[in-house]
Each structure stands twice: as C-alpha cells, then as structure tokens.
Design a protein around this motif. Sequence first.
Motif, mmCIF file in Angstrom:
data_model
loop_
_atom_site.group_PDB
_atom_site.id
_atom_site.type_symbol
_atom_site.label_atom_id
_atom_site.label_comp_id
_atom_site.label_asym_id
_atom_site.label_seq_id
_atom_site.Cartn_x
_atom_site.Cartn_y
_atom_site.Cartn_z
ATOM 1 N N GLU A 68 1.654 9.370 -5.630
ATOM 2 C CA GLU A 68 1.966 10.748 -5.241
ATOM 3 C C GLU A 68 3.003 11.344 -6.201
ATOM 4 O O GLU A 68 2.858 12.468 -6.673
ATOM 5 N N ALA A 69 4.038 10.561 -6.486
ATOM 6 C CA ALA A 69 5.077 11.029 -7.416
ATOM 7 C C ALA A 69 4.478 11.299 -8.794
ATOM 8 O O ALA A 69 4.824 12.277 -9.453
ATOM 9 N N CYS A 70 3.507 10.438 -9.187
ATOM 10 C CA CYS A 70 2.913 10.586 -10.519
ATOM 11 C C CYS A 70 1.987 11.798 -10.621
ATOM 12 O O CYS A 70 1.583 12.181 -11.724
ATOM 13 N N SER A 71 1.655 12.394 -9.493
ATOM 14 C CA SER A 71 0.828 13.604 -9.568
ATOM 15 C C SER A 71 1.647 14.741 -10.200
ATOM 16 O O SER A 71 1.094 15.729 -10.668
ATOM 17 N N ASN A 72 2.962 14.573 -10.218
ATOM 18 C CA ASN A 72 3.809 15.503 -10.971
ATOM 19 C C ASN A 72 3.769 15.067 -12.449
ATOM 20 O O ASN A 72 4.270 13.987 -12.801
ATOM 21 N N LYS A 73 3.172 15.941 -13.272
ATOM 22 C CA LYS A 73 2.958 15.551 -14.683
ATOM 23 C C LYS A 73 4.270 15.261 -15.407
ATOM 24 O O LYS A 73 4.356 14.375 -16.253
ATOM 25 N N GLU A 74 5.274 16.051 -15.084
ATOM 26 C CA GLU A 74 6.588 15.872 -15.733
ATOM 27 C C GLU A 74 7.163 14.501 -15.391
ATOM 28 O O GLU A 74 7.700 13.801 -16.255
ATOM 29 N N PHE A 75 7.033 14.135 -14.126
ATOM 30 C CA PHE A 75 7.535 12.832 -13.690
ATOM 31 C C PHE A 75 6.799 11.716 -14.414
ATOM 32 O O PHE A 75 7.395 10.750 -14.886
ATOM 33 N N LYS A 76 5.483 11.891 -14.501
ATOM 34 C CA LYS A 76 4.639 10.880 -15.161
ATOM 35 C C LYS A 76 5.099 10.701 -16.615
ATOM 36 O O LYS A 76 5.251 9.587 -17.099
ATOM 37 N N LYS A 77 5.328 11.853 -17.246
ATOM 38 C CA LYS A 77 5.774 11.807 -18.641
ATOM 39 C C LYS A 77 7.097 11.057 -18.755
ATOM 40 O O LYS A 77 7.312 10.258 -19.647
ATOM 41 N N PHE A 78 7.984 11.341 -17.791
ATOM 42 C CA PHE A 78 9.298 10.718 -17.793
ATOM 43 C C PHE A 78 9.184 9.197 -17.693
ATOM 44 O O PHE A 78 9.779 8.468 -18.491
ATOM 45 N N ILE A 79 8.364 8.720 -16.753
ATOM 46 C CA ILE A 79 8.297 7.261 -16.597
ATOM 47 C C ILE A 79 7.551 6.589 -17.757
ATOM 48 O O ILE A 79 7.787 5.435 -18.055
ATOM 49 N N GLU A 80 6.699 7.405 -18.417
ATOM 50 C CA GLU A 80 6.000 6.820 -19.578
ATOM 51 C C GLU A 80 6.950 6.559 -20.744
ATOM 52 O O GLU A 80 6.652 5.757 -21.614
ATOM 53 N N THR A 81 8.069 7.250 -20.710
ATOM 54 C CA THR A 81 9.029 7.011 -21.804
ATOM 55 C C THR A 81 9.812 5.713 -21.564
ATOM 56 O O THR A 81 10.508 5.231 -22.440
ATOM 57 N N LEU A 82 9.721 5.170 -20.358
ATOM 58 C CA LEU A 82 10.481 3.956 -20.061
ATOM 59 C C LEU A 82 9.681 2.718 -20.444
ATOM 60 O O LEU A 82 8.498 2.624 -20.098
ATOM 61 N N PRO A 83 10.297 1.787 -21.100
ATOM 62 C CA PRO A 83 9.554 0.576 -21.509
ATOM 63 C C PRO A 83 9.459 -0.421 -20.347
ATOM 64 O O PRO A 83 9.925 -1.545 -20.454
ATOM 65 N N ILE A 84 8.874 0.050 -19.263
ATOM 66 C CA ILE A 84 8.823 -0.796 -18.055
ATOM 67 C C ILE A 84 7.398 -0.778 -17.494
ATOM 68 O O ILE A 84 6.750 0.276 -17.424
ATOM 69 N N VAL B 163 0.847 -1.197 0.000
ATOM 70 C CA VAL B 163 0.000 0.000 0.000
ATOM 71 C C VAL B 163 0.884 1.248 0.000
ATOM 72 O O VAL B 163 0.654 2.189 -0.759
ATOM 73 N N ASN B 164 1.943 1.212 0.831
ATOM 74 C CA ASN B 164 2.875 2.364 0.884
ATOM 75 C C ASN B 164 3.539 2.615 -0.468
ATOM 76 O O ASN B 164 3.674 3.750 -0.913
ATOM 77 N N LEU B 165 3.958 1.518 -1.104
ATOM 78 C CA LEU B 165 4.617 1.639 -2.417
ATOM 79 C C LEU B 165 3.692 2.317 -3.420
ATOM 80 O O LEU B 165 4.077 3.252 -4.120
ATOM 81 N N ILE B 166 2.442 1.798 -3.466
ATOM 82 C CA ILE B 166 1.468 2.348 -4.417
ATOM 83 C C ILE B 166 1.222 3.820 -4.095
ATOM 84 O O ILE B 166 1.209 4.670 -4.994
ATOM 85 N N HIS B 167 1.117 4.082 -2.813
ATOM 86 C CA HIS B 167 0.811 5.455 -2.395
ATOM 87 C C HIS B 167 1.927 6.426 -2.837
ATOM 88 O O HIS B 167 1.652 7.446 -3.478
ATOM 89 N N SER B 168 3.158 6.074 -2.531
ATOM 90 C CA SER B 168 4.228 7.018 -2.896
ATOM 91 C C SER B 168 4.395 7.100 -4.420
ATOM 92 O O SER B 168 4.739 8.154 -4.959
ATOM 93 N N TYR B 169 4.117 5.995 -5.099
ATOM 94 C CA TYR B 169 4.190 6.024 -6.562
ATOM 95 C C TYR B 169 3.140 6.974 -7.138
ATOM 96 O O TYR B 169 3.449 7.822 -7.982
#
Length: 302
Positions: free
Chosen positions: A23-39, A15-21
């Motif tokens: 939260e981090a994804c609420s930053n649009k730039e961060f979200k964009k960054f991880i979307e570029t990763l094939p993971i 639950v903690n992992l999902i929560h912090s993830y």
Amino acid sequence: MKEINKMLDQEVNQVNLIHSYQEACSNKEFKKFIETLPIEEEILMKYTSNLEDAFEEEKNCKNCKSLACCKNKVVGYRYTPEKEKSIIKFSYQACKWNQLAMKENAYKENLELFDMPIEIKEASLKEVYTDDKSRVPIIKYFKEFMEKYQKKENPKGLYLTGSFGSGKTYLIAALLNEMAKKKVRCALVYYPEFLRSLKSSFQTDYNERFDFIKTSPVLLLDDIGAENESNWARDEVLGPILQYRMQNHLATFFTSNLTLEELESSLAITSSGVDKVKARRIIERIKQLTIPMELIGKNRRN
Ligand code: ADP
Ligand code: MG
C-alpha cells in the motif's frame, strides 16, 4: 494446538506486513525513496511505518532552505534508515544546514566566557562600525597582531581605554572571535565580577579558576578599574596573573574606562591604605604586556 495458533498468527502478521508495504509503495515517491536504499525488500517490508516517517522527513529536507524552516520532528536532523546485517536501524542525522551551522559555530568552543554576555561570541570584525575614524588604528593593529601571532612573534595585546559604551568590549571580542576561528583558545573575563566570584570560591575551585585565566593563550580582562580595590585583588590576583603572562609571553588585552595613569591612582588606594609602589608595579606589567590605545566615540548602548 498452541503451535498451530502461533503459526497462524505469524502468517497473518506476514500478510499484514506485505499488505501495508504494498500500500505504501503505491505512492510513487515513496517507492522511489526506498529504491535508493541498498536494502532488500524482505527486510524493508518489516519497517514500512518507520520508512514512511523517514520518507516524510527526506521530503521536508528536499524543499528546505534553512535551519529556521525545518519541519522535521527534531530540528536540524533527519530520521534516517541504515541497514545493519539483517535489520534496519533508524537514527537522527544532522542535515546539511545543521552541519554547516555546526561548522560555522565550531570556533565558539575555543571561547571561554566568564560573566560576559553570550552574544559576545557573535561579535565580528566585519560588523565593526566604519563610520568612526578612531577605530581605524585599532583595526590596523588587529591585523598586525594576527599576523605576528601566527608567526609566533608574541605580539603585545592592547590596553584599550575610552568612554563608556564606545564599543571597546565589542571590538576586542571581535578580534578574539577571529582568533578562535584560527583555533586559538581565548578567555574573555568581565573582571569586576570575576574577582567577586573568585573570592567566593576559596573553598571550592579557586585554583582552577585562577589558573585557567592565568594560563589562557589569549586573555581579555574586561573593564579593569571598575572593581572595588583591595590589597588581595591587586597583590594576590592581578599581580601574579600579569607576572605569569609576562614571563610566558601570553597575549593579554584590557578594556577600561580609566587611562593607565588613572588606573595607577585607583590601584594605589585600597581599603587598607595607600601603596604607590605596588600600584606602579602593576602598571609596569600592563605596559610590558600591551600597547595603550584609545577609543573615543559616542555611547552605542541603547
Ligand atoms: P564599552 O565596552 O566601550 O562600554 P561595548 O563594547 O559594550 O562598549 O559596546 C556598547 C554597545 O554597542 C553594546 O551593546 C555592543 O554590543 C554595541 N556595539 C559596539 N560596537 C558594535 C559594533 N561594531 N556592531 C554592533 N554592535 C556594537
Ligand atoms: Mg565594556
């Protein structure tokens, strides 16, 4: 009971992992960054904090104009995620500026310095003073030398004489740096100091040092004639080096404050007496290996 506690802990962690993830994804730039990763997301979630670090470094890189402006933890490198099976591995990857610098500096690997200042590897023909006419024939010869060298025509080196501080060492070093860029291995040797260190290496790596200089495809013996003459230096070091280089057509350069005539007189007189024949023999070898040129100019040393 233990088992239940363990399961509960795992669930809380998840639950903690999902929560912090999230939260981090609420930053649009961060979200964009991880979307570029094939993971996949399930994997990404486990690495939020590392991914945030990687994201910060990528952001720094995006706005970066040169290596000197690098804001990353390890200058010239970017903390980078990479998927490996079901985990993410993070490593430091050289940035584009660093890669460019490494490429531009690769030639330095081909330059071996013996008691020469490290900055000599920066000497460049492009920077050679043009305000001085005495440099023109030398630069002209350099061009000829490089052309002939590339065609394997065994061009002669130079015996460059001239006053103290006129730029002899700089000029020859600039040529050798150019050769190094063409992947030719060059040795630049401050000769008086080389003799001293060679003498003190009898018990250690004397042969390696001696052979390295003797066989280097291109060699500069800098400031010859400034050393204290001894029979040993003349007959056991200089003589055999020149002999070998002559026989094997290896490009050899000298700089000296002495003309060849003055060098001959200097070589004739050693602490053990006078031997004009041996001095003559050395000069003959230098003449076989080089063309004499002179660099007259004001003292450029500050
Ligand atoms: P020499 O070997 O004739 O005594 P150097 O080659 O050591 O003279 O040059 C004297 C000083 O001038 C050195 O500090 C060298 O770096 C500098 N120098 C000489 N030629 C140039 C040049 N073309 N561009 C920049 N610096 C130079
Ligand atoms: Mg010099």
